[in-house]
Design an enzyme around this catalytic site. Sequence first.
Site, mmCIF file in Angstrom:
data_model
loop_
_atom_site.group_PDB
_atom_site.id
_atom_site.type_symbol
_atom_site.label_atom_id
_atom_site.label_comp_id
_atom_site.label_asym_id
_atom_site.label_seq_id
_atom_site.Cartn_x
_atom_site.Cartn_y
_atom_site.Cartn_z
ATOM 1 N N CYS A 35 30.114 28.935 6.276
ATOM 2 C CA CYS A 35 30.275 29.746 7.489
ATOM 3 C C CYS A 35 31.671 30.361 7.659
ATOM 4 O O CYS A 35 31.986 31.363 7.045
ATOM 5 C CB CYS A 35 29.874 28.905 8.713
ATOM 6 N N LYS A 95 33.598 21.501 4.479
ATOM 7 C CA LYS A 95 34.011 22.795 5.021
ATOM 8 C C LYS A 95 35.522 22.836 5.177
ATOM 9 O O LYS A 95 36.119 21.977 5.824
ATOM 10 C CB LYS A 95 33.323 23.016 6.373
ATOM 11 N N GLU A 120 23.810 26.276 7.446
ATOM 12 C CA GLU A 120 24.805 25.266 7.818
ATOM 13 C C GLU A 120 24.207 24.295 8.839
ATOM 14 O O GLU A 120 23.458 24.696 9.716
ATOM 15 C CB GLU A 120 26.020 25.967 8.432
#
Length: 265
Positions: free
Chosen positions: A146, A112, A47
């Site tokens: 993540c 995300k 990431e």
Amino acid sequence: MQDHKEPLSIALVQADLHWENVTANLATFEEKIAALAEPADVIVLPEMFNTGFTMNTALAEPMNLTTTRWMKQVAAQTNALVIGSFAVKEGGKFFNRLLCVRPDGTYTQSDKRHLFRMGEENDHYTAGSTRLTVEWKGWKLCPLVCYDLRFPVWARNLQSDPYDILLYVANWPARRAHAWSTLLQARAIENQCYVMGVNRVGTDGNGLEYRGDSVALDYLGEPLAMLASQETEKIVHISKDELLTYRRNFPALSDADDFEIIVEV
């Protein structure tokens, strides 16, 4: 979609990141990718691989600038699908955007979904609203970022749009390493899929320590590769035939609850 290739080779690239230094990080990853022991079909980076997990949105790039072009270049040179996330500025907003870049320069993207509020990510970036699946060489991949790992509904392998590989790029701190390894195993088992988790190592500009623990898991949650805490690259070979055979012999996904994710934007 390209013809099915058996098996698929996936390169996990685990590295220490130079804090907020795009030039240094791109140079580092270029060297690591060039040092891979063999060609890979997919190359996975952590990431925010070009800066580290920063809330400094002054470093966010417009699309098709330095980092996007670098990913296109690497994809063309390696003939691989290159995956990673970085901070993007678009329409006056900022996104932690994941790109899957093909050798021909085309790409798919997703932002995300779950922003890490304990790190104030939600105060600086805008959450994504769609989940991405990518078809590549006869496989379907679902790449996430993540903190998305903590939310199993978002990753659920739905019968309406099934995938073969669930993939997480991350900056996941060492203090929560147990959660990282446990949740990755859970995602593999419950979704009957291969799972790849690529994390960073080292210490970032906020003093947070990262110990890597990047991993490749099979559909049983069993490790195919574990990268421990050093900078390293690992290529993993996975079999679609073995995956499909397991699903036929143990069709648990056929009994999964049917539901629809409604995203408020």
